[in-house]
Scaffold this active site. Sequence first.
Site, PDB file in Angstrom:
ATOM      1  N   HIS A 231     -14.458  24.977  48.762  1.00 45.67           N
ATOM      2  CA  HIS A 231     -14.320  25.697  50.048  1.00 45.67           C
ATOM      3  C   HIS A 231     -15.501  26.640  50.292  1.00 45.67           C
ATOM      4  CE1 HIS A 231     -10.052  24.428  49.795  1.00 45.67           C
ATOM      5  NE2 HIS A 231     -10.172  24.770  48.524  1.00 45.67           N
TER       6      HIS A 231
ATOM      7  N   GLU B 119     -33.418  20.176  57.202  1.00 46.18           N
ATOM      8  CA  GLU B 119     -32.685  20.173  58.485  1.00 46.18           C
ATOM      9  C   GLU B 119     -32.898  18.863  59.238  1.00 46.18           C
ATOM     10  OE1 GLU B 119     -33.794  23.741  60.601  1.00 46.18           O
ATOM     11  OE2 GLU B 119     -33.234  24.986  58.889  1.00 46.18           O
TER      12      GLU B 119
ATOM     13  N   ASN C  72     -31.916 -19.956  67.867  1.00 47.57           N
ATOM     14  CA  ASN C  72     -30.727 -19.249  67.369  1.00 47.57           C
ATOM     15  C   ASN C  72     -30.668 -19.207  65.843  1.00 47.57           C
ATOM     16  OD1 ASN C  72     -30.215 -19.068  70.048  1.00 47.57           O
ATOM     17  ND2 ASN C  72     -28.433 -20.435  70.072  1.00 47.57           N
TER      18      ASN C  72
ATOM     19  N   SER D 158     -38.072  -9.771  74.019  1.00 51.92           N
ATOM     20  CA  SER D 158     -37.864  -8.974  72.801  1.00 51.92           C
ATOM     21  C   SER D 158     -39.152  -8.833  71.996  1.00 51.92           C
ATOM     22  CB  SER D 158     -36.773  -9.612  71.939  1.00 51.92           C
ATOM     23  OG  SER D 158     -37.078 -10.977  71.695  1.00 51.92           O
TER      24      SER D 158
ATOM     25  N   LYS E  55     -41.095  34.135  58.442  1.00 53.42           N
ATOM     26  CA  LYS E  55     -40.234  32.963  58.229  1.00 53.42           C
ATOM     27  C   LYS E  55     -40.852  31.855  57.407  1.00 53.42           C
ATOM     28  CE  LYS E  55     -36.785  32.359  60.986  1.00 53.42           C
ATOM     29  NZ  LYS E  55     -35.414  32.149  60.596  1.00 53.42           N
TER      30      LYS E  55
ATOM     31  N   SER F 294     -42.613  29.997  61.572  1.00 57.50           N
ATOM     32  CA  SER F 294     -42.154  30.238  62.936  1.00 57.50           C
ATOM     33  C   SER F 294     -43.338  30.682  63.773  1.00 57.50           C
ATOM     34  CB  SER F 294     -41.083  31.324  62.913  1.00 57.50           C
ATOM     35  OG  SER F 294     -41.005  31.953  64.174  1.00 57.50           O
TER      36      SER F 294
ATOM     37  N   ASN G  13     -39.169  28.201  56.782  1.00 54.60           N
ATOM     38  CA  ASN G  13     -37.957  27.465  57.134  1.00 54.60           C
ATOM     39  C   ASN G  13     -37.827  26.120  56.425  1.00 54.60           C
ATOM     40  OD1 ASN G  13     -37.238  29.471  58.989  1.00 54.60           O
ATOM     41  ND2 ASN G  13     -38.462  28.504  60.601  1.00 54.60           N
TER      42      ASN G  13
HETATM   43  N1  ARG Z   1     -34.917 -12.935  71.087  1.00 56.84           N
HETATM   44  C1  ARG Z   1     -33.706 -13.594  70.737  1.00 56.84           C
HETATM   45  C2  ARG Z   1     -32.876 -12.696  69.833  1.00 56.84           C
HETATM   46  O1  ARG Z   1     -33.400 -11.767  69.336  1.00 56.84           O
HETATM   47  C3  ARG Z   1     -34.019 -14.877  70.047  1.00 56.84           C
HETATM   48  C4  ARG Z   1     -32.992 -15.958  70.203  1.00 56.84           C
HETATM   49  C5  ARG Z   1     -33.019 -16.463  71.557  1.00 56.84           C
HETATM   50  N2  ARG Z   1     -32.167 -17.553  71.734  1.00 56.84           N
HETATM   51  C6  ARG Z   1     -31.755 -17.900  72.927  1.00 56.84           C
HETATM   52  N3  ARG Z   1     -31.024 -18.933  73.016  1.00 56.84           N
HETATM   53  N4  ARG Z   1     -32.064 -17.207  73.994  1.00 56.84           N
HETATM   54  O2  ARG Z   1     -31.713 -12.871  69.659  1.00 56.84           O
END
Ligand code: ARG
Length: 456
Positions: A155, A289, A109, A22, A282, A276, A284
Amino acid sequence: MKLWGGRFTKETDKLVNNFNASISFDQKFYKQDITGSLAHVEMLGKQGIITEAESLEIQKGLKAILFDIETGLLEISDEYEDIHSFVEATLIERTGDVGKKLHTGRSRNDQVALDMKLYTRDEVLAVDEELKELLQVILRIMKENTETYMPGFTHLQKAQPVTIAHHFGAYFEMFKRDRSRLFDIHERMNYCPLGAGALAGTTYPLDRELTAKLLGFAGPTLNSMDSVSDRDYLIEFLSALSTIMMHLSRFSEEIIIWNSNEYRFIELDDAYSTGSSIMPQKKNPDIAELVRGKTGRVYGALVSLLTTMKGIPLAYNKDMQEDKEFTFDAIDTVKGCVSLFKGMIDTMKFNNTNMEASAKNGFTNATDAADYLVKNGIPFRDAHGIVGQLVLFCIEKNISLDDMTLAEYKTICPVFKEDIYEAISLKTCVEKRLTIGAPSPTAMNQVIKICEDYLK
Ligand code: ARG
């Protein structure tokens, strides 16, 4: 490079590493990660879980890492699984054995739960600040336009006359509610998950009150399993962001309509319009949008996270890593949209003449004509029918109620007198709507005062 190689005999498959990692997106909260670690080790030292000297040495190392990242001396390497691993491994590399004590009594965690909370807690305030600035522009427009008439619609058919101040005042209320939602979320989310460990707390004598206090929380969370698996605050935040986008999208839709060749109620500034490639004439409303379009993207983030969370057993599961990219994207999208939208309405010009002319035709004063009859003793249901006949008469002759002669009025209903013209003038229609929340300048100025106090 991993924090957990011990029980493995084989290298992780390369594709698995990529799929699992991640760091490409969670490096966004390197600062929060280090801030959380600083509080954690300060507490470990105070509690005698590590020595004060070790605590100070780790803090020094963490601060140096933060400094080096911010000044570009240290590049976050995607060789690591996540930002937590990167910071810890770098600390160990730099400080040796003492760095290995950082993660005492902590799990990734509770660490990631904390980091994400710290990150979004700031962003809740940042979005709020953007909204506040938008409200300042809306209020400025309201103050300048308490007597600028325009048709009010239901409406998308002309209904009754209002003013620009009144119309913009509706959006003021919407964005004000959005801010109060953000405030509520901030209150509810402001409890610290650090110390929950992997799911069941730890056997170390952690002082969770202290870390909560050091990190600016109202207190520690009260259930360690919930602490590591709660993403409600993100869902609430994404829901509030979705509502903000819904409001911006409605407003954008109106701006697009008002800016159209048929309406010509407003003129967008050149700096906020686009051309455009083929049609030279134009100009726009692309910004409006795009804001309308990006609404779908923010709703998508909300539905995505709700779906991710719906089948997850307690406590932490890796699914939760999916909470990040969409949330970051939604936050950045909303901040960008609010800011651009603010610039767009701040610079656009109102075409008062067209708006007023539009309010004058289309029978926006028909209700007032009926009310005139009621004030002259005719029951409302009958008055409604009589004015219906007047409207039919006008449509056939292609004129408005104001153009009818008194004789014509009298042939349909003898109750009409010379004062009908004043009773149904645009000015009267607006100025006589005096109840709080209505468009008359008198009522509007009372509301504007309340809006001003609110923004102070
Ligand atoms: N990259 C993980 C997340 O975003 C971090 C926690 C990872 N914990 C684990 N036990 N794999 O949730």
